[in-house]
Design a protein around this motif. Structure first.
Motif, PDB file in Angstrom:
ATOM      1  N   PRO A   1      -0.051 -53.705 -52.411  1.00 22.39           N
ATOM      2  CA  PRO A   1       1.382 -53.905 -52.109  1.00 22.39           C
ATOM      3  C   PRO A   1       1.777 -53.757 -50.784  1.00 22.39           C
ATOM      4  O   PRO A   1       2.733 -54.399 -50.304  1.00 22.39           O
ATOM      5  CB  PRO A   1       2.028 -52.824 -53.028  1.00 22.39           C
ATOM      6  CG  PRO A   1       0.870 -52.199 -53.864  1.00 22.39           C
ATOM      7  CD  PRO A   1      -0.386 -52.579 -53.227  1.00 22.39           C
TER       8      PRO A   1
ATOM      9  N   ASN B   1       1.145 -57.106 -49.031  1.00 21.32           N
ATOM     10  CA  ASN B   1       2.034 -57.997 -49.485  1.00 21.32           C
ATOM     11  C   ASN B   1       3.366 -57.647 -48.749  1.00 21.32           C
ATOM     12  O   ASN B   1       4.285 -58.633 -48.218  1.00 21.32           O
ATOM     13  CB  ASN B   1       2.249 -57.871 -50.956  1.00 21.32           C
ATOM     14  CG  ASN B   1       1.224 -58.491 -51.560  1.00 21.32           C
ATOM     15  OD1 ASN B   1       0.168 -59.460 -51.039  1.00 21.32           O
ATOM     16  ND2 ASN B   1       1.303 -58.429 -52.735  1.00 21.32           N
ATOM     17  N   THR B   2       3.828 -56.465 -48.362  1.00 24.23           N
ATOM     18  CA  THR B   2       4.999 -56.315 -47.810  1.00 24.23           C
ATOM     19  C   THR B   2       4.858 -56.616 -46.195  1.00 24.23           C
ATOM     20  O   THR B   2       5.894 -57.170 -45.587  1.00 24.23           O
ATOM     21  CB  THR B   2       5.207 -54.624 -47.647  1.00 24.23           C
ATOM     22  OG1 THR B   2       5.337 -54.296 -49.180  1.00 24.23           O
ATOM     23  CG2 THR B   2       6.511 -54.214 -47.144  1.00 24.23           C
TER      24      THR B   2
END
Length: 104
Positions: free
Chosen positions: A63, A66-67
């Motif tokens: 995550p 992806n950010t």
């Protein structure tokens, strides 16, 4: 790979190992491994559902990565459109007045 020549099969202790399963990291003979997607995998790992393999490879960093990818994409798009705007500002005013297109 240096100790492969000394390893024995995980299931058949009398047989020489020819491969190491990339999933469970055990050594196996020719009869115990099969080629799957370009890799030699043991039968037990091949029968394991894909979900457990996906969970095994998923990490806490996905995550966060992806950010950062999304932020980098937005930054890249902003830089691109800012550069296009700066190029448009360099166009002389005479171009907009319409006299540049008149035939002489």
């Amino acid at each position: 790979m240096a100790d492969l020549h000394q390893a024995k099969c995980f299931h058949h202790l009398a047989r020489e190992a020819v491969a190491r399963c990339p999933e469970c990291r055990n050594y196996f003979c020719r009869e115990c491994v099969t080629e799957h997607q370009g890799r030699l995998v043991c039968a037990s790992c091949l029968q394991r559902p894909e979900e457990t393999k996906a969970r095994k490879t998923a990490s806490v960093w996905n995550p966060i990565a992806n950010t950062f990818k999304a932020a980098f994409g937005i930054l890249l798009a902003w830089i691109f459109f800012y550069a296009i705007g700066q190029l448009l500002l360099l166009i002389p005013d005479s171009f907009h007045s319409g006299n540049i297109w008149r035939s002489v």
